[in-house]
Design a protein around this motif. Sequence first.
Motif, PDB file in Angstrom:
ATOM      1  N   UNK A 119      24.581 -19.145  32.050  1.00 26.24           N
ATOM      2  CA  UNK A 119      25.812 -19.938  31.926  1.00 26.24           C
ATOM      3  C   UNK A 119      25.796 -21.092  32.883  1.00 26.24           C
ATOM      4  N   UNK A 120      26.861 -22.127  32.761  1.00 27.88           N
ATOM      5  CA  UNK A 120      27.365 -22.655  34.067  1.00 27.88           C
ATOM      6  C   UNK A 120      27.732 -21.868  35.235  1.00 27.88           C
ATOM      7  N   UNK A 121      27.979 -22.266  36.092  1.00 28.45           N
ATOM      8  CA  UNK A 121      28.596 -21.446  37.242  1.00 28.45           C
ATOM      9  C   UNK A 121      29.934 -21.106  36.958  1.00 28.45           C
ATOM     10  N   UNK A 122      30.602 -21.929  36.423  1.00 26.44           N
ATOM     11  CA  UNK A 122      31.973 -21.793  36.239  1.00 26.44           C
ATOM     12  C   UNK A 122      32.316 -20.819  35.190  1.00 26.44           C
ATOM     13  N   UNK A 123      31.594 -20.838  34.028  1.00 32.87           N
ATOM     14  CA  UNK A 123      31.772 -19.985  32.919  1.00 32.87           C
ATOM     15  C   UNK A 123      31.085 -18.399  33.424  1.00 32.87           C
ATOM     16  N   UNK A 124      30.036 -18.607  34.424  1.00 27.05           N
ATOM     17  CA  UNK A 124      29.538 -17.208  34.471  1.00 27.05           C
ATOM     18  C   UNK A 124      30.673 -16.501  35.374  1.00 27.05           C
ATOM     19  N   UNK A 125      31.419 -17.074  36.387  1.00 31.52           N
ATOM     20  CA  UNK A 125      32.337 -16.560  36.757  1.00 31.52           C
ATOM     21  C   UNK A 125      33.623 -16.141  36.108  1.00 31.52           C
TER      22      UNK A 125
END
Length: 238
Positions: A119-125
């Motif tokens: 994922x993007x880091x934002x979506x992963x979080x």
Amino acid sequence: MAAAVVVVLVPLAGCGENAETHAVGSERTDRPLTSAPGKPWTEADLNRVALGDRDGFDVAGRVPLSAGPSTTTAKPATCSPILQALGASSSSYAADARISRIFSSKGSGSGPIMTLSAHSIGDARAVVEAFRRAAEKCTAFRDVDQSYDYEAVEVRPDPGYGDESVSLRLVQVVSYPDGESLKVPYAVVVVRRSTTIAMFYDFNRPRGPHGKKPASVPDDLVTAQVEKIGRLDPAKIL
């Protein structure tokens, strides 16, 4: 009755996301990964980072997965992230790539199931946060599509894997027309390491040696997978 549980959440077909010429679990990891540090990995990257026989883990097969968002819904809807973690897409967030592994369990056939998602880091979080909120709020819910119930949702102490992790236990309840019901203990662990999400779940087979005991995901499996992700992705994104 036990077979009904396997059909619902564990399609044990030995097929992969893409056709490959090498054996399941034998991916080489000595080649450079194609994505830049800290960026979402490709499907090829995930296949190389996933644990296999070279790492001492016996892979029994793969569950065909979609990189798209899961539309699986629980009632109440706030519990959906837990149900999605047991399904064929793993979360309501689309991934750049998503793969799976079914690991063998000694003496009882198939064992823990893992998905890796890039994922993007934002979506992963956001994936981890959504699962954490659901785990904290939900004690019971229903699978709207399959009409199965889940109860005794219990958040476990943070296992401390990766950059952040959440662990829980729950029980699947399968009811039959004759009034009988089957209760199957499950365990789920969700881990984020940089931009990669690793989800693991396992369950105790009703007629297996552990029967009604609480389920668990093997610590050595989770630890080894998270450490391998860390070795191949030097980015320290928190």
